[in-house]
Write an enzyme that holds these catalytic residues in place. Structure first.
Site: not given
Ligand code: AMP
Length: 281
Positions: A32, A35, A37-38, A149, A186-187
């Site tokens: 969760g 962002h 990236g997800h 990655q 990154s979260s």
């Protein structure tokens, strides 16, 4: 319409009907605080799968006792809005007791790959990751699963598990999505103070310099790593590790070659940042 289910039985009902209709299923496991990236993983899943399941589960097994499990951002409503906008079919958001009911006592371990890089400062972390991802593979039985990655060691470890335990999932590893200044999304970036946020891109820059040196002909691992450390020294980061490794065995390289990975973890204030670059690709 994106449905959110919290129980394994609801998940199974939905998956059974999709499978009955012959749909292929893509899985994007996350913790969760989503962002871009997800969302890049979600978009890839959507292009190759008929149905996409995103799991949102802050997995207690992969956090050490002094790590940020309690503080880890939990913003379900925002996450679901993003997944709805991305037309994700199903969100699996189980409570911890659904994944680890009383009596749970089986874990997945792996030889040597966890004994490098992040595994050294996070004992038990990859055992937690392996266990939760195998559970998700068993629960969803996806045709394909998508990882970043950015978490390079995790990707290597999960690829290996998929082979070793015959999971039969098409595991895809997708490139790191970055901010304009190079900082890997990154979260955990939301923990950074404004001054830490200003310093944070130095990590990506240091790794990019290593890649540039490699491209100019530098083949000494020690020289590349010294360059990374030199670049980070004037910052307030403390280096947890910087290594140049074989991308499959994660063993240190003395003479580097194209495809090797320079991976680093640093601490900036109380936040741990990781990043990596694959040399010469
Ligand atoms: P997390 O929610 O941090 O467990 O991450 C879930 C998935 O998203 C993992 O496969 C990560 O490698 C991936 N991921 C996290 N950050 C990025 C990023 N900046 N670019 C691409 N993938 C990412």
């Amino acid at each position: 319409m994106t449905r959110v289910v919290e129980t394994i039985s609801e998940l199974r009902v939905r998956l059974r009907s999709w499978r009955g209709e012959g749909h292929s299923i893509g899985l994007v496991p996350t913790m969760g605080a989503l962002h871009e990236g997800h969302l890049s993983l979600v978009r890839r899943s959507k292009t190759v799968s008929d149905r996409t399941v995103v799991s949102i589960f802050v997995n207690p097994l992969q956090f050490g006792p002094r790590e940020d499990f309690a503080a880890y951002p939990r913003v379900l409503a925002e996450d679901v809005a993003k997944l709805e906008a991305a037309a994700v079919d199903l969100v699996f958001h189980p409570p911890a007791a659904e994944m680890y009911p009383p009596g749970f006592r089986t874990h997945v371990d792996q030889d040597d790959l966890p004994d490098h890089l992040c595994g050294l400062s996070r004992p038990g972390h990859f055992r937690g990751v392996l266990t939760v991802v195998l559970k998700l593979f068993n629960l969803v039985r996806p045709d394909a699963a998508f990882f970043g990655q950015k978490d390079f060691q995790q990707a290597a470890i999960l690829r290996r598990m998929n082979e070793d335990l015959n999971c039969g999932v098409d595991v895809e590893i997708l490139p790191t999505v970055r901010e304009k200044d190079g900082l890997a999304l990154s979260s955990r970036n939301r923990y950074l103070s404004p001054s830490e946020r200003a310093e944070a891109p130095a990590l990506a820059r240091a790794l990019a310099l290593a890649d540039a040196a490699f491209r100019k002909g530098e083949r000494s691992g020690a020289a590349l790593l010294a360059g990374v450390r030199d670049h980070l020294r004037p910052t307030s980061m403390t280096v947890d590790y910087v290594n140049v490794v074989d991308p499959f065995t994660l063993e240190d390289r003395i003479e580097v070659r194209a495809g090797d990975v320079v991976a680093a973890a640093v601490r900036l204030g109380t936040t741990r940042l990781i990043d990596n670059v694959t040399l010469g690709v």
